[in-house]
Design an enzyme around this catalytic site. Structure first.
Site, PDB file in Angstrom:
ATOM      1  N   LYS A  62     -17.411  -0.075  12.239  1.00 23.84           N
ATOM      2  CA  LYS A  62     -17.018  -1.332  12.898  1.00 23.84           C
ATOM      3  C   LYS A  62     -15.575  -1.718  12.563  1.00 23.84           C
ATOM      4  CE  LYS A  62     -21.779  -3.183  12.794  1.00 23.84           C
ATOM      5  NZ  LYS A  62     -22.400  -2.188  11.873  1.00 23.84           N
ATOM      6  N   ASN A  68      -2.488  -0.928  15.578  1.00 25.70           N
ATOM      7  CA  ASN A  68      -1.989   0.312  14.989  1.00 25.70           C
ATOM      8  C   ASN A  68      -2.924   0.828  13.897  1.00 25.70           C
ATOM      9  OD1 ASN A  68       0.163   2.360  14.582  1.00 25.70           O
ATOM     10  ND2 ASN A  68       0.413   1.344  12.602  1.00 25.70           N
ATOM     11  N   THR A  69      -3.366  -0.064  13.025  1.00 25.15           N
ATOM     12  CA  THR A  69      -4.240   0.333  11.920  1.00 25.15           C
ATOM     13  C   THR A  69      -5.616   0.752  12.420  1.00 25.15           C
ATOM     14  OG1 THR A  69      -3.073  -1.171  10.429  1.00 25.15           O
ATOM     15  CG2 THR A  69      -5.262  -0.451   9.752  1.00 25.15           C
TER      16      THR A  69
END
EC number: 4.1.1.23
Length: 233
Positions: A62, A68-69
């Site tokens: 989840k 970006n991360t």
């Protein structure tokens, strides 16, 4: 190959116990779900052990972070070779789109990318507690629609929402349903539950089942019974 409907949730804090259970069941009968506890304890090597045994793995972490991360975490899951990975739809369209786009180079080998809508343990009072003055079903529809518009493959949702979401979002949009309990099982901590046959009839594509299988005296027999009931529909 038959598209297995059952995903067994592995919820163990001991790797040897988990693998002992896995060795009692057939990869042709189900897929496996690895969640936060097991992945944090045992890491990617545990997923590789399951792959060695022939199982497809749903990596249920989840992800929810800046685009970006989150997308890089999704790419790491693809590198691990998992069959399915998920992100929180509440992370928004930019996060989900970035996660989808980073999988494009993997082509047909990419994992299914699934959005998490409203956790099945949450009731209206829980949503109110985080500032959402909506019914769980309304929030599920909102987030599932956002997930589809972001180009993801489907969502995690309760079986009660499956019929509505199939009608709203189309047959190709995959619905992954936890809170499934074979007839006669205890409810556990899932608030919105349904039997396997009921869930598939309602529109669910994949069924996440944990303790009724993992704690069974004969898990292979329970799996066979569930799969037989689905095959006879």
């Amino acid at each position: 190959m038959i598209d297995q409907k059952v995903i067994v949730a592995l919820d163990y804090d001991n790797q040897a116990d988990a693998l002992a259970f896995v060795d009692r069941i057939d990869p042709a009968s189900c897929r496996l779900k690895v969640g936060k506890e097991m992945f944090t304890l045992f890491g990617p090597d545990f997923v590789r052990e399951l792959h060695k045994r022939g199982f497809s793995v749903f990596l249920d972490l989840k992800f929810h972070d800046i685009p970006n991360t989150c997308s890089k975490a999704v790419r790491a899951a693809a590198e691990l070779g998992v069959w399915m990975v998920n992100v929180h739809a509440s992370g928004g369209e930019r996060m989900m789109t970035a996660s989808r786009e980073i999988l494009e180079p993997y082509g047909k080998d990419r994992p299914l990318l699934i959005g998490v809508t409203v956790l099945t343990s949450m009731e209206q009072s829980d949503l109110a507690g985080i500032g959402l003055d909506v019914a769980p079903q309304e929030q599920v529809i909102r987030l599932a629609t956002l997930t589809k518009n972001s180009g993801l493959d489907g969502v995690v949702c309760s079986a009660q929402e499956s019929s509505l979401l199939k009608n709203e979002l189309g047959k190709e949009f995959k619905l992954v349903t936890p809170g499934i309990r074979p007839a006669g099982s205890e409810q556990g901590d899932q608030r919105r539950i349904m039997t396997p046959v009921d869930a598939i009839q309602a529109g669910s594509d994949y069924l996440v089942i944990g303790r009724p299988i993992t704690q069974a005296a004969d898990p292979a027999s329970v799996l066979k019974s569930i799969n037989d009931s689905l095959a006879s529909m």
